[in-house]
Design a protein around this motif. Structure first.
Motif, PDB file in Angstrom:
ATOM      1  N   VAL A  39     -31.728  -1.762 -23.206  1.00  0.00           N
ATOM      2  CA  VAL A  39     -30.778  -1.342 -22.271  1.00  0.00           C
ATOM      3  C   VAL A  39     -30.278  -2.672 -21.309  1.00  0.00           C
ATOM      4  O   VAL A  39     -31.168  -3.628 -21.119  1.00  0.00           O
ATOM      5  N   GLY A  40     -29.180  -3.007 -21.443  1.00  0.00           N
ATOM      6  CA  GLY A  40     -28.618  -4.251 -20.974  1.00  0.00           C
ATOM      7  C   GLY A  40     -27.237  -4.191 -20.031  1.00  0.00           C
ATOM      8  O   GLY A  40     -26.730  -2.997 -20.302  1.00  0.00           O
ATOM      9  N   LYS A  41     -27.245  -5.067 -19.109  1.00  0.00           N
ATOM     10  CA  LYS A  41     -25.904  -5.115 -18.241  1.00  0.00           C
ATOM     11  C   LYS A  41     -25.433  -6.515 -18.235  1.00  0.00           C
ATOM     12  O   LYS A  41     -26.354  -7.570 -17.997  1.00  0.00           O
ATOM     13  N   GLU A  42     -24.056  -6.838 -18.286  1.00  0.00           N
ATOM     14  CA  GLU A  42     -23.896  -8.071 -17.899  1.00  0.00           C
ATOM     15  C   GLU A  42     -22.503  -8.364 -16.947  1.00  0.00           C
ATOM     16  O   GLU A  42     -21.845  -7.169 -16.694  1.00  0.00           O
ATOM     17  N   THR A  43     -22.306  -9.506 -16.785  1.00  0.00           N
ATOM     18  CA  THR A  43     -21.166  -9.437 -15.578  1.00  0.00           C
ATOM     19  C   THR A  43     -20.480 -10.827 -16.091  1.00  0.00           C
ATOM     20  O   THR A  43     -21.105 -11.752 -16.356  1.00  0.00           O
ATOM     21  N   THR A  44     -19.147 -10.751 -15.914  1.00  0.00           N
ATOM     22  CA  THR A  44     -18.206 -12.031 -16.312  1.00  0.00           C
ATOM     23  C   THR A  44     -17.645 -12.050 -14.908  1.00  0.00           C
ATOM     24  O   THR A  44     -16.993 -11.256 -14.379  1.00  0.00           O
ATOM     25  N   PHE A  45     -17.732 -13.441 -14.490  1.00  0.00           N
ATOM     26  CA  PHE A  45     -17.202 -13.842 -13.017  1.00  0.00           C
ATOM     27  C   PHE A  45     -15.706 -13.947 -13.198  1.00  0.00           C
ATOM     28  O   PHE A  45     -15.222 -14.556 -14.302  1.00  0.00           O
ATOM     29  N   ASN A  46     -14.887 -13.787 -12.108  1.00  0.00           N
ATOM     30  CA  ASN A  46     -13.620 -14.228 -12.001  1.00  0.00           C
ATOM     31  C   ASN A  46     -13.465 -15.758 -12.225  1.00  0.00           C
ATOM     32  O   ASN A  46     -12.200 -16.240 -12.337  1.00  0.00           O
ATOM     33  N   TYR A  47     -14.475 -16.623 -11.723  1.00  0.00           N
ATOM     34  CA  TYR A  47     -14.197 -17.980 -11.786  1.00  0.00           C
ATOM     35  C   TYR A  47     -15.601 -18.573 -12.139  1.00  0.00           C
ATOM     36  O   TYR A  47     -16.611 -17.831 -11.762  1.00  0.00           O
ATOM     37  N   ASP A  48     -15.781 -19.707 -12.766  1.00  0.00           N
ATOM     38  CA  ASP A  48     -17.080 -20.228 -13.223  1.00  0.00           C
ATOM     39  C   ASP A  48     -17.848 -20.528 -12.014  1.00  0.00           C
ATOM     40  O   ASP A  48     -17.483 -20.918 -11.012  1.00  0.00           O
ATOM     41  N   THR A  71     -34.646 -10.265 -21.576  1.00  0.00           N
ATOM     42  CA  THR A  71     -33.797 -11.294 -22.186  1.00  0.00           C
ATOM     43  C   THR A  71     -32.705 -11.648 -21.075  1.00  0.00           C
ATOM     44  O   THR A  71     -31.893 -10.656 -20.637  1.00  0.00           O
ATOM     45  N   VAL A  72     -32.464 -12.893 -20.912  1.00  0.00           N
ATOM     46  CA  VAL A  72     -31.347 -13.389 -19.839  1.00  0.00           C
ATOM     47  C   VAL A  72     -30.395 -13.976 -20.883  1.00  0.00           C
ATOM     48  O   VAL A  72     -30.756 -15.018 -21.576  1.00  0.00           O
ATOM     49  N   LYS A  73     -29.111 -13.871 -20.799  1.00  0.00           N
ATOM     50  CA  LYS A  73     -28.403 -14.612 -21.347  1.00  0.00           C
ATOM     51  C   LYS A  73     -27.068 -15.138 -20.488  1.00  0.00           C
ATOM     52  O   LYS A  73     -26.691 -14.542 -19.698  1.00  0.00           O
ATOM     53  N   ILE A  74     -26.362 -16.380 -20.806  1.00  0.00           N
ATOM     54  CA  ILE A  74     -25.510 -16.805 -20.165  1.00  0.00           C
ATOM     55  C   ILE A  74     -24.450 -17.431 -21.001  1.00  0.00           C
ATOM     56  O   ILE A  74     -24.531 -17.667 -22.148  1.00  0.00           O
ATOM     57  N   LYS A  75     -23.228 -17.470 -20.381  1.00  0.00           N
ATOM     58  CA  LYS A  75     -22.151 -18.142 -21.199  1.00  0.00           C
ATOM     59  C   LYS A  75     -21.433 -19.298 -20.280  1.00  0.00           C
ATOM     60  O   LYS A  75     -21.386 -19.097 -18.935  1.00  0.00           O
ATOM     61  N   THR A  76     -21.770 -20.382 -20.893  1.00  0.00           N
ATOM     62  CA  THR A  76     -21.000 -21.358 -19.983  1.00  0.00           C
ATOM     63  C   THR A  76     -19.452 -21.362 -19.789  1.00  0.00           C
ATOM     64  O   THR A  76     -19.126 -20.666 -20.635  1.00  0.00           O
ATOM     65  N   GLY A  77     -19.022 -22.213 -18.787  1.00  0.00           N
ATOM     66  CA  GLY A  77     -17.658 -22.270 -18.868  1.00  0.00           C
ATOM     67  C   GLY A  77     -16.971 -22.644 -19.867  1.00  0.00           C
ATOM     68  O   GLY A  77     -15.734 -22.314 -20.419  1.00  0.00           O
ATOM     69  N   GLY A  78     -17.720 -23.288 -20.715  1.00  0.00           N
ATOM     70  CA  GLY A  78     -17.101 -23.744 -22.170  1.00  0.00           C
ATOM     71  C   GLY A  78     -17.315 -22.846 -23.318  1.00  0.00           C
ATOM     72  O   GLY A  78     -17.520 -23.096 -24.488  1.00  0.00           O
ATOM     73  N   LEU A  89     -20.625 -16.048 -17.367  1.00  0.00           N
ATOM     74  CA  LEU A  89     -21.219 -14.849 -17.789  1.00  0.00           C
ATOM     75  C   LEU A  89     -22.461 -14.933 -17.664  1.00  0.00           C
ATOM     76  O   LEU A  89     -23.204 -15.557 -18.077  1.00  0.00           O
ATOM     77  N   ILE A  90     -23.243 -13.788 -17.079  1.00  0.00           N
ATOM     78  CA  ILE A  90     -24.716 -13.751 -17.066  1.00  0.00           C
ATOM     79  C   ILE A  90     -25.002 -12.155 -17.241  1.00  0.00           C
ATOM     80  O   ILE A  90     -24.593 -11.325 -17.103  1.00  0.00           O
ATOM     81  N   GLY A  91     -26.174 -11.928 -18.167  1.00  0.00           N
ATOM     82  CA  GLY A  91     -26.632 -10.644 -18.291  1.00  0.00           C
ATOM     83  C   GLY A  91     -28.140 -10.674 -18.533  1.00  0.00           C
ATOM     84  O   GLY A  91     -28.757 -11.599 -18.797  1.00  0.00           O
ATOM     85  N   VAL A  92     -28.464  -9.464 -18.264  1.00  0.00           N
ATOM     86  CA  VAL A  92     -30.273  -9.170 -18.622  1.00  0.00           C
ATOM     87  C   VAL A  92     -30.210  -7.672 -19.370  1.00  0.00           C
ATOM     88  O   VAL A  92     -29.595  -6.886 -19.180  1.00  0.00           O
ATOM     89  N   THR A  93     -31.317  -8.155 -20.501  1.00  0.00           N
ATOM     90  CA  THR A  93     -31.464  -6.773 -21.214  1.00  0.00           C
ATOM     91  C   THR A  93     -33.038  -6.520 -21.102  1.00  0.00           C
ATOM     92  O   THR A  93     -33.760  -7.496 -21.063  1.00  0.00           O
TER      93      THR A  93
END
Ligand code: DCP
Ligand code: MG
Length: 357
Positions: A245-254, A287-294, A334-338
């Motif tokens: 079960v996971g949720k994530e959010t993409t920010f509208n700016y980094d 689990t925590v995942k992130i996506k960098t601005g790049g 982006l950041i998410g937790v599962t």
């Protein structure tokens, strides 16, 4: 289209009955299954003999002891309850694959296809209950109706050892006298609120307008309006294995501000917790995942000590994982937790600590 026939089956005083079955000296006696410690423990369930004293699930053990000093307090044996639950599911499967388990001791079955001129839905329910008794030595109650929530109300109406049908000809009569707290979906908080507003029974609910209910209860108002009228879903959610079960959010700016990102992570942890809680699940890996601005993806995970589901527990792990995975001065988009390593929870509204401390 043929009207659906849904059965809700629920074991009578499940944990307590298992204890009485496995240990004949406990039969006919007030048995209270619950936490270990006198001060911090809670009651998981009580035998019908103990319920006469007012003992019930989720009550502090201490209170139960006051109400029923001669009660026999026993510790839960979850493995045994799981084993019996599996036996019961085997029996359900011998009737239909349309099964929606709600917890270890209750499930909906869609038996529409099994009903015909020779066999009524009541006979099918009785047959399932007698199979359960033959196989496990335990009694259950069932409710039969044309939708799920009515079947659930029906199974609770004449417990223990009962088989109850709600149909179009008796539905309003039954709902009108039903205490408001007995409507599925009306929890303690809503019940209190309703009682405060003078809504005590299904009849009181029935005479409120849809608009009024929406005004007072928001989105749930409509569902309450329907529930007062016997209207509800008849579609089963046939269980599939849930892996995570996971949720994530993409920010509208980094973003790079820890406090800001952590506030989002905390919100996400809450959402994951609610999902797990709705389904009576818990998990052992965060689990925590992130996506960098790049657009680089990174993740870290961690095993928990015990299966967790509470938002503060999830956030506790997520918080330290975040600090491991987030590089300073590298903004993320982006950041998410599962939560994975999912298992069914064997007790409700409490953690394993409530039992073991
Ligand atoms: N349970 C629990 N904590 C709760 C409620 C229940 O640990 N707050 C556990 C113990 C119960 C089992 O789940 O035996 C099944 O829950 P039910 O609500 O079906 O209650 P019982 O089967 O004990 O009694 P009933 O005859 O009312 O169904
Ligand atoms: Mg039960």
């Amino acid at each position: 289209m043929m009207e659906k026939r849904i059965i809700h089956i629920d074991m009578d005083a499940f944990y307590a009955q298992v204890e009485q079955h496995d240990n004949p000296e406990l039969r006919g006696k007030p048995v209270i299954v619950g936490g270990r410690s006198f001060n911090r423990g809670v009651v998981a369930t009580a035998s019908y003999e103990a319920r006469k004293f007012g003992v019930h699930s989720a009550m502090p053990t201490k209170t139960a002891h006051k109400l029923c000093p001669d009660g026999i307090f026993v510790h839960p044996r979850f493995e045994r309850y799981k084993e019996i639950s599996a036996q019961i599911r085997e029996i359900f499967l011998s009737y239909t694959e349309l099964i929606e388990p709600l917890s270890l001791d209750e499930a909906y079955l869609d038996i529409t296809e099994l009903v015909n001129r020779e066999t009524s839905s009541r006979e099918i329910a009785l047959s399932i209950q007698s199979d359960i008794f033959e196989k496990t030595g335990l009694t259950s109650s069932s409710g039969i109706s044309y939708n799920k929530y009515l079947a659930k109300i029906a199974s609770g109406m004449n417990k223990p050892k009962a088989t109850t049908v709600i149909d179009y000809n008796n539905v309003l009569e039954i709902l009108h006298v039903l205490p408001i707290g007995k409507f599925p979906g009306v929890g303690k908080v809503t019940e209190e609120k309703m009682l405060g507003m003078g809504i005590k029974t299904g009849k009181d609910l029935y005479y409120l307008s849809k608009n009024d209910l929406i005004l007072k209860f928001g989105k749930r108002g409509e569902s309450l309006y329907n529930k007062a009228r016997g209207i509800g879903t008849n579609e089963l959610t046939v269980q599939r294995e849930r892996k995570s079960v996971g949720k994530e959010t993409t920010f509208n700016y980094d973003r790079n501000d820890d406090a800001e990102i952590l506030a989002v992570l905390e919100e996400l942890s809450k959402k994951v917790s609610t999902r797990l809680d709705d389904r009576q699940l818990a998990g052992r890996v965060v689990t925590v995942k992130i996506k960098t601005g790049g657009f680089e993806a990174h993740s870290r995970q961690m095993m928990t000590m015990d299966p967790i589901f509470k938002s503060e527990d999830i956030y506790h792990y997520a918080y330290s994982l975040y600090h491991e995975v987030k590089e300073q001065d590298v903004p993320i988009r982006l950041i998410g937790v599962t939560v994975s390593g999912i298992e069914e929870r064997l007790y409700r509204n409490m953690t394993i600590y409530d039992f073991i401390m």
